[in-house]
Design a protein around this motif. Structure first.
Motif, mmCIF file in Angstrom:
data_model
loop_
_atom_site.group_PDB
_atom_site.id
_atom_site.type_symbol
_atom_site.label_atom_id
_atom_site.label_comp_id
_atom_site.label_asym_id
_atom_site.label_seq_id
_atom_site.Cartn_x
_atom_site.Cartn_y
_atom_site.Cartn_z
ATOM 1 N N ARG A 84 -2.579 24.908 14.572
ATOM 2 C CA ARG A 84 -2.737 26.188 13.878
ATOM 3 C C ARG A 84 -4.142 26.309 13.276
ATOM 4 N NH1 ARG A 84 0.173 30.260 11.380
ATOM 5 N NH2 ARG A 84 2.200 29.448 12.054
ATOM 6 N N GLU A 106 6.418 29.214 15.123
ATOM 7 C CA GLU A 106 6.422 27.768 15.309
ATOM 8 C C GLU A 106 7.871 27.283 15.415
ATOM 9 O OE1 GLU A 106 4.379 25.430 12.440
ATOM 10 O OE2 GLU A 106 2.733 26.873 12.195
ATOM 11 N N ILE A 161 -1.189 33.180 15.858
ATOM 12 C CA ILE A 161 0.031 32.369 15.916
ATOM 13 C C ILE A 161 1.181 33.227 15.404
ATOM 14 C CG2 ILE A 161 1.165 30.239 15.214
ATOM 15 C CD1 ILE A 161 -1.383 29.801 16.820
ATOM 16 N N GLU A 185 -6.156 29.472 14.715
ATOM 17 C CA GLU A 185 -6.241 30.648 13.856
ATOM 18 C C GLU A 185 -7.665 30.996 13.426
ATOM 19 O OE1 GLU A 185 -2.019 31.511 11.735
ATOM 20 O OE2 GLU A 185 -3.386 30.185 10.638
#
Length: 224
Positions: free
Chosen positions: A18, A32, A29, A22
């Motif tokens: 991430r 998850e 994202i 990101e």
């Protein structure tokens, strides 16, 4: 914008991905998951452009997740990250429908490049993996006996052939010791080997061990 779902049973690994992803203006994202079942459900619900999926997870493996997505005609493209680079494992995942395959030791820049390539509709393989697959196609005169194994059996076989005991394989694959033992004796029967030494020898013959492991296990076989 490239929408991504991360599927990995290690929270720290997902956090690392991430942080890398990101920072990019063209990547988002959107979800998850910590196991294959919830990851599959999330992908079907959110329909991301790309799913970054670990191979070894509780429940269904990355291979099965990828295959189920393919059979459901999902438009999500899968990038697999794994510690296992040896053929035929990458080939098994590509056959299941994966669009990318990377080692977990890859650099952040390569991960980003792979995501963008796959999102644009192309496949991406790490250079070492692509080379292995090319050499495998050039040298193959007959089907490998490892092709007869299921995805989980192949995972266990590679763990045992690389020198891990059943306890270590169970921990790495998020399986119980009893389950690993079941897979072990099932794959022994399919490969017609009697023990780990025979399995290692067969793996050596079919090029499933890297250079470092070849030497160590060749010495073991010579002493046995």
């Amino acid at each position: 914008m490239i929408r991504i779902v991360l599927v990995d049973d290690h929270a720290l690994v997902r956090t690392g991905f991430r942080m890398i992803l990101e920072r990019q203006a063209d990547i988002e994202i959107v979800g998850e998951a910590g196991d294959g079942e919830s990851g599959l459900a999330m992908i079907k619900k959110l329909a991301p452009d790309v799913a970054i999926v670990d191979v070894h997870m509780p429940g269904i493996s990355g291979v099965e997740l990828t295959d189920r997505l393919r059979r459901s005609h999902s438009t999500t493209r899968v990038v697999i990250l794994s510690m296992i680079e040896e053929a035929p494992f990458p080939r098994r995942l590509l056959d299941a429908g994966a669009s990318g395959y990377l080692s977990k030791s890859c650099a952040a820049d390569e991960l980003l490049h792979a995501v963008r390539e796959v999102a644009s509709g192309r496949r991406y393989l790490a250079a070492s993996i692509a080379q292995q697959l090319a050499l495998e196609r050039m040298s193959a005169t007959q089907a490998s006996p490892f092709d007869a194994l299921s995805a989980r059996e192949l995972e266990v076989a590679l763990m045992l052939a690389s020198g891990k005991d059943m306890g270590e394989a169970a921990l790495a694959l998020n399986l119980s010791g009893k389950t690993v033992a079941t897979y072990k004796y099932r794959l022994f029967a399919k490969l017609d080997v009697k023990n780990e030494v025979g399995l290692t020898h067969l793996a050596l013959l079919h090029g499933l061990l890297d250079a470092g492991l070849r030497g160590a296990h060749a010495e073991l076989i010579a002493r046995t």
